[in-house]
Write a protein that holds these residues in place. Structure first.
Motif, PDB file in Angstrom:
ATOM      1  N   PHE A 266      15.732  26.707 -71.159  1.00  0.00           N
ATOM      2  CA  PHE A 266      15.126  25.509 -70.582  1.00  0.00           C
ATOM      3  C   PHE A 266      16.002  24.273 -70.728  1.00  0.00           C
ATOM      4  O   PHE A 266      15.509  23.150 -70.685  1.00  0.00           O
ATOM      5  N   ILE A 269      15.490  21.686 -68.062  1.00  0.00           N
ATOM      6  CA  ILE A 269      14.111  21.317 -67.747  1.00  0.00           C
ATOM      7  C   ILE A 269      13.605  20.342 -68.804  1.00  0.00           C
ATOM      8  O   ILE A 269      13.411  20.714 -69.960  1.00  0.00           O
ATOM      9  N   SER A 271      10.731  19.079 -69.715  1.00  0.00           N
ATOM     10  CA  SER A 271       9.279  19.168 -69.587  1.00  0.00           C
ATOM     11  C   SER A 271       8.765  20.283 -70.483  1.00  0.00           C
ATOM     12  O   SER A 271       9.499  21.204 -70.849  1.00  0.00           O
ATOM     13  N   ILE A 273       6.622  23.710 -70.665  1.00  0.00           N
ATOM     14  CA  ILE A 273       6.516  24.826 -69.721  1.00  0.00           C
ATOM     15  C   ILE A 273       5.202  25.537 -69.995  1.00  0.00           C
ATOM     16  O   ILE A 273       4.890  25.849 -71.148  1.00  0.00           O
TER      17      ILE A 273
END
Length: 322
Positions: A266, A269, A271, A273
């Motif tokens: 990740f 990303i 954020s 998940i």
């Protein structure tokens, strides 16, 4: 302390149209037979989720954000939403047809309700024979034509009905008129909002003989009357590979089939998940902690996680982040 796969206690909602598939198919812990929704992760003020596992068991979602801020939700999410969680994650069982409804966008919801708007998506997990959903109109539409059909109790005639099967997915942006039909069990991802404008409820009454409130006037300047066939979310099913279903300003959702063992990273990303298990079961490992997830369960991976390992003979997930 938060760097482990986090589960939350489901918040079960009785509905006039609800059934028993959340109990019988998704194994939700209830004796009631009219459960329409299981709120898996909720930041809605009156229904804040509570952690069900691990060292943070008993803590609320709001407490996690207050304590761990960007490490829990991601830097950008914390800058934009602060201590508000941006998504509401649900499973829905429609034993009967839901009302025909529409949701406002951010601007209207803020002005009228001091709330976020409501853009959402559906993933069909089970559908009875000939079950369908309503999405948008089946012809070119105007406000006057819409109002005529509503007044004459003929609204259903101008709406697009689509027969559904397992695996079908729909993107319902704010302003699109819609309804889930009877016999449909689905996963829903949406903005954190509980604002719904009902425009038609099949003339039904509750067990006390009372009709539910309609919001026909509020809905009028919210409905998008454009006739568009842009509601189906298309995706591929590839083993051990995330396939994009929806990518919008409010959330990204991928479809993921896991066979054997898969490592997910990740690093790109910013954020949390979320994994919603739609079929099968799996083990999700983050650092030294492994959690088992079954069909109808949901796990959140905090934003600070670099990678996880998912192990399963054969499981299917919706993978969601902001």
């Amino acid at each position: 302390m938060i760097n482990y796969p986090i589960k939350f206690e489901p918040i079960l909602k009785e509905k006039i149209w609800g059934g028993n598939k959340l109990k019988n198919v998704l194994s939700k812990n209830t004796s009631r037979d009219n459960i329409g929704e299981s709120w898996e992760i909720s930041g809605v003020e009156s229904d804040i989720s509570v952690v069900a596992n691990g060292p943070l068991k008993g803590a609320s979602l709001k407490e996690l954000i207050n304590t761990y801020d960007k490490n829990f939700v991601g830097t950008r999410n914390y800058q934009v939403f602060g201590t508000n969680f941006p998504l509401l994650i649900k499973f829905i069982d429609a034993k009967e047809d839901l009302s025909i409804q529409v949701h406002p966008n951010d601007d209207t919801a803020k002005k009228r309700h001091d709330s976020f708007g409501k853009t959402e998506m559906w993933y069909v997990m089970h559908a009875d024979k000939e079950a369908n959903v309503i999405v948008g109109f089946n012809q070119e539409m105007s406000e006057d034509k819409y109002k005529y059909h509503l007044k004459e109790n003929k609204l259903e005639n101008i709406l697009h009905h689509e027969q559904v099967k397992e695996g079908d997915s729909f993107f319902i942006d704010a302003g699109k008129i819609h309804a889930i039909g009877s016999g449909v069990l689905l996963a829903e991802i949406q903005q954190t909002s509980d604002i719904t404008y009902r425009v038609y409820d099949w003339n039904r009454k509750d067990d006390k003989g009372v009709s539910r409130e309609l919001h026909t006037d509020l809905a009028l300047d919210v409905i998008n009357f454009d006739h568009k066939n842009d509601y189906k979310a298309l995706y591929a099913k590839k083993d051990n590979e995330s396939s994009n279903m929806v990518d919008c300003p409010y959330f990204t959702t991928n479809f993921l089939t896991v066979k054997n063992t898969l490592t997910k990273t990740f690093k790109n990303i910013d954020s949390f998940i979320i994994y919603m298990c739609t079929k099968g079961s799996a083990e999700i490992t983050l650092h030294e902690t492994t959690e088992t997830i079954h069909q109808g369960q949901t796990i959140l991976i905090p934003a600070l996680a670099d990678q996880i390992q998912i192990s399963s003979a054969n499981a299917e997930f919706l993978e969601v982040f902001v």
